[in-house]
Structure formats: structure tokens, C-alpha cells
Design a protein around this motif. Structure first.
Motif, mmCIF file in Angstrom:
data_model
loop_
_atom_site.group_PDB
_atom_site.id
_atom_site.type_symbol
_atom_site.label_atom_id
_atom_site.label_comp_id
_atom_site.label_asym_id
_atom_site.label_seq_id
_atom_site.Cartn_x
_atom_site.Cartn_y
_atom_site.Cartn_z
ATOM 1 N N ILE A 1 0.838 -1.208 0.000
ATOM 2 C CA ILE A 1 0.000 0.000 0.000
ATOM 3 C C ILE A 1 0.867 1.250 0.000
ATOM 4 C CG2 ILE A 1 -1.657 1.340 1.358
ATOM 5 C CD1 ILE A 1 -2.861 -1.289 2.304
ATOM 6 N N ASN B 1 2.544 1.698 -3.565
ATOM 7 C CA ASN B 1 1.617 2.118 -4.611
ATOM 8 C C ASN B 1 1.075 3.519 -4.369
ATOM 9 O OD1 ASN B 1 0.965 -0.253 -6.615
ATOM 10 N ND2 ASN B 1 1.125 -1.206 -4.618
ATOM 11 N N SER B 2 0.931 3.896 -3.098
ATOM 12 C CA SER B 2 0.481 5.251 -2.793
ATOM 13 C C SER B 2 1.488 6.287 -3.256
ATOM 14 C CB SER B 2 0.240 5.387 -1.287
ATOM 15 O OG SER B 2 -0.075 6.710 -0.945
ATOM 16 N N TYR B 3 2.769 6.042 -2.975
ATOM 17 C CA TYR B 3 3.807 6.979 -3.408
ATOM 18 C C TYR B 3 4.002 6.927 -4.923
ATOM 19 C CZ TYR B 3 5.356 8.494 1.200
ATOM 20 O OH TYR B 3 5.421 9.076 2.442
ATOM 21 N N ASN C 1 1.230 8.972 -6.441
ATOM 22 C CA ASN C 1 1.391 10.396 -6.102
ATOM 23 C C ASN C 1 2.806 10.895 -6.365
ATOM 24 O OD1 ASN C 1 -1.291 11.198 -4.682
ATOM 25 N ND2 ASN C 1 -0.747 9.234 -3.750
ATOM 26 N N PHE D 1 -1.188 12.384 1.818
ATOM 27 C CA PHE D 1 -1.143 10.958 2.154
ATOM 28 C C PHE D 1 -1.975 10.646 3.398
ATOM 29 C CE2 PHE D 1 2.808 12.005 -0.053
ATOM 30 C CZ PHE D 1 2.810 11.056 -1.064
ATOM 31 N N THR E 1 -3.862 7.295 3.086
ATOM 32 C CA THR E 1 -2.924 6.166 3.139
ATOM 33 C C THR E 1 -2.467 5.903 4.562
ATOM 34 O OG1 THR E 1 -2.134 6.666 0.910
ATOM 35 C CG2 THR E 1 -0.723 5.300 2.290
ATOM 36 N N TYR E 2 -2.100 6.959 5.291
ATOM 37 C CA TYR E 2 -1.607 6.780 6.645
ATOM 38 C C TYR E 2 -2.696 6.273 7.589
ATOM 39 C CZ TYR E 2 2.623 9.227 5.197
ATOM 40 O OH TYR E 2 3.791 9.567 4.566
#
Length: 369
Positions: A74, A77-79, A82, A257, A260-261
Motif C-alpha cells: 500500500i 503504490n500510494s507513493y 502520487n 497521504f 494512506t496513513y
């Protein structure tokens, strides 16, 4: 901005395909391969639930490791999605640091840049030291001519590929090591980014406090001088400006984020609980191998949590120090315009840095649970 920190920052992100500049087709392919490697390993871990009888020990073993892989997946893929956010953050930070001209202010930002560089080097050395631990049994096994069946026991993360695991043992082992290094690289790269950006934010808040102190280091007679009034106005305006810039920088990073966090904190809480339970079970049944594996995960989770808590608290402390400085300076002898600017800072100080406070609070809650 410390070029040595920027170099380490670039290497850590480029190694996992997340450097926001020069996004060539080869880099895109690298990112895709890394993402698919993590996702595929997670799937092959969960397929064991279809072929193995469910027991408490089995569920704890599978979920405690698969949640860690899920966390890394996760985060990566989030970074990856973005990347434009990372590019904007880096551009803004470089622009802010290049706009600082005062020698004392440059010394302040360099001091914080040096701290960020030392932390980045420490994280890197720690990662490479820990990455050698799973390989050591393999090296000693090769030199002592240990057979394949004995080596098979060194695979500490259970998977189900629906193939002959003895025949394809080395491919399975390669998949495990790839996930280990990619996951470790993800945590390393993102830790360097978060701690580095947080440290530079502290430096910018410190510069804002320094500008306020320098602007008001005058006597009552000097305030009446028109030239001095203009100089005070200019310095206070610069202090308010860099404070606003630093606040926008850290808030943009956290808000980008935030979702995500929030998900990662939930995963961390569940994973920590499972690994603590796994430690108690391993002690009860005297399984040293399981005990060591669960301890490694617990130490890793707590280390990341405390590191995040520390940098979050440092940002909050530097943020609050600005308003303590603005309150303590002799603002009452300054012009009305300067008093309004200082009052503006004090009014902002009455409101907590909510986004940072929320991140800090949720991490502390995850540790307590």
C-alpha cells in the motif's frame, strides 16, 4: 539545502523506482515489476488459507507476515501514484532553501540538513545490516554442504504456489528475497523522505523564530526612527512569510497521504497485536524460530512508530516555539502594523497544528493498543 542529504534521498527513491524526475519507460517498468512482485507474494501467502487447516497458530503466522507485505504494498503504490506530489514537495523545499540569504539562517538550515543526512545514513546502514541476517544461514549452508531439504526450513514465510515446492525451491526462495529487499527498500526510502522533510520543516520554523527575535532586538528609542520601523516591518513580514511557507509545506505533505496513513495505522495496530500474540504462543510452546521472527516484526513496527512519533513531536515543538517567541519579544513598542502581524501569529498559535497532532495521536494510540 544539504546536497548530501538530497543525494541519499535520490538514491533511496531511485533504487525502488520512486524518484519523481526522469520517469522513463525503464523506470515505469521497474515500478510495475516491484509492485507486481509485492502483490503476487501477498496472494501466494493468502492462498495457504485454502490448502491448510485453520488453527490459531496458523492464522497468526499467516496474517502477521501478510499484513507486513500488505503495508509495504500500500505504501509503495500510494507513493507511486502520487509521484507528482513528491516532485512538487521537493521543488518547493529546494525553492524555499535557495531563497534563504542570511548567513545565520543558512547555518540553521544546514544544521538541520546535516541531522537529516545523519538519520538517512543511519537508516541505510541499519537496513543493510538487517538484510544480511536471513542470508547468513544460506551462506553457512552452502559452505557446510547442507542439503536442499534442510535449507527449505530457512523459508520463514509460508506460501502456496500450487507447484512442487521442492522442484521450484530456488524460484520460491528468489521470490522471498525479492520481496524482502523490495519491502525493506520501500520502508527505508519512505522513512528517509518523511524524516528528512519533517527535519527541514523544523528548520524552517526555527528560522521563523530567529527572524522574530532579530527583528525586535531594538530599544524603545530606535523604534521611533522611521528607518528602523521599516526594517522591523520587513523582518517581521519575512518571519510570517517563512512560517506560512513551512506550514503549507508540511500540511500539503500530510494531507496528500492522509488516507494512506489512516489505513496503514489500522494495519500496524492489527499486525502489532498479532505479533505480540505470536510471541506469547511461541514462548508457551517453546518454538524459538517463531519467537525470533515475531520479535523482528514487533521491533520493526515499534521502531517505525517511535521514529514517526519523535519527528511529529519535534515539528509540533518547533511550531509552538514560534508563538512563544512572538509572545516574549517587546511587541508593545513596535508599530501598529507589526503588532497586527504578531497578533496574527499569536492567533494562529492558539490553534494546534491539527494535521500533525492527529498523526502523532493516532500513532501513539496504535502503540498503546
Amino acid at each position: 539545502m544539504d546536497t548530501q542529504f538530497l543525494y541519499i534521498h535520490r538514491l533511496s527513491l531511485a533504487a525502488i523506482g520512486l524518484w519523481p524526475y526522469h520517469r522513463t519507460m525503464l523506470v515505469q517498468l521497474q515500478s510495475s515489476v516491484f509492485s507486481l512482485t509485492m502483490i503476487s507474494y501477498l496472494i501466494f501467502q493468502l492462498t495457504t488459507l485454502l490448502t491448510t487447516e485453520w488453527t490459531i497458530d496458523f492464522i497468526v503466522e499467516i496474517l502477521s507476515t501478510s499484513l507486513f507485505v500488505l503495508l509495504c504494498t500500500i505504501l509503495y503504490n500510494s507513493y507511486w501514484i502520487n509521484t507528482h506530489v513528491m516532485k512538487r514537495l521537493l521543488n518547493n523545499l529546494q525553492y524555499i532553501c535557495s531563497d534563504i540569504k542570511d548567513e545565520n539562517e543558512i547555518a540553521i538550515i544546514k544544521r538541520y540538513g546535516y541531522s537529516a543526512k545523519c538519520v538517512a545514513i543511519g537508516f541505510t546502514c541499519g537496513f543493510f545490516s538487517l538484510s544480511l541476517l536471513p542470508i547468513l544461514p544460506r551462506i553457512f549452508g552452502i559452505f557446510s554442504l547442507v542439503n536442499k531439504s534442510e535449507l527449505h526450513h530457512n523459508i520463514y514465510m509460508r506460501t502456496e504456489y500450487f507447484v512442487d515446492q521442492e522442484k521450484y525451491f530456488y524460484f520460491i526462495l528468489l521470490h522471498l528475497y525479492a520481496v524482502q529487499y523490495i519491502g525493506g527498500g520501500i520502508l527505508l526510502g519512505e522513512s528517509i523522505v518523511m524524516v528528512g522533510y519533517g527535519t527541514y520543516s523544523c528548520g524552517l520554523f526555527n528560522i521563523a523564530s530567529y527572524r522574530i527575535e532579530q527583528a525586535m532586538r531594538i530599544s524603545s528609542d530606535e523604534v521611533t526612527n522611521r528607518k528602523n520601523k521599516k526594517e522591523i516591518d520587513r523582518k517581521i513580514s519575512h518571519a510570517v512569510n517563512i512560517h506560512r511557507t513551512a506550514l503549507e509545506f508540511i500540511t500539503f505533505f500530510l494531507h496528500s497521504f492522509e488516507g494512506t496513513y489512516f489505513v496503514l495505522i489500522a494495519i500496524i495496530v492489527i499486525s502489532l497485536s498479532l505479533n505480540l500474540f505470536g510471541i506469547s504462543r511461541a514462548v508457551f510452546v517453546r518454538k524459538m524460530e517463531d519467537f525470533v521472527i515475531h520479535c523482528i516484526f514487533v521491533v520493526g513496527i515499534l521502531t517505525c512508530s517511535f521514529a514517526s512519533s519523535y519527528i511529529s513531536q519535534a515539528i509540533i515543538d518547533h511550531y509552538n516555539y514560534i508563538f512563544a517567541t512572538a509572545y516574549e519579544v517587546p511587541w508593545y513598542v513596535a508599530s501598529v502594523r507589526v503588532q497586527r502581524l504578531i497578533l496574527f501569529l499569536l492567533q494562529i498559535g492558539a490553534k494546534p497544528l491539527s494535521s500533525v497532532s492527529l498523526s502523532y495521536f493516532t500513532i501513539i494510540c496504535s502503540i498503546q493498543k
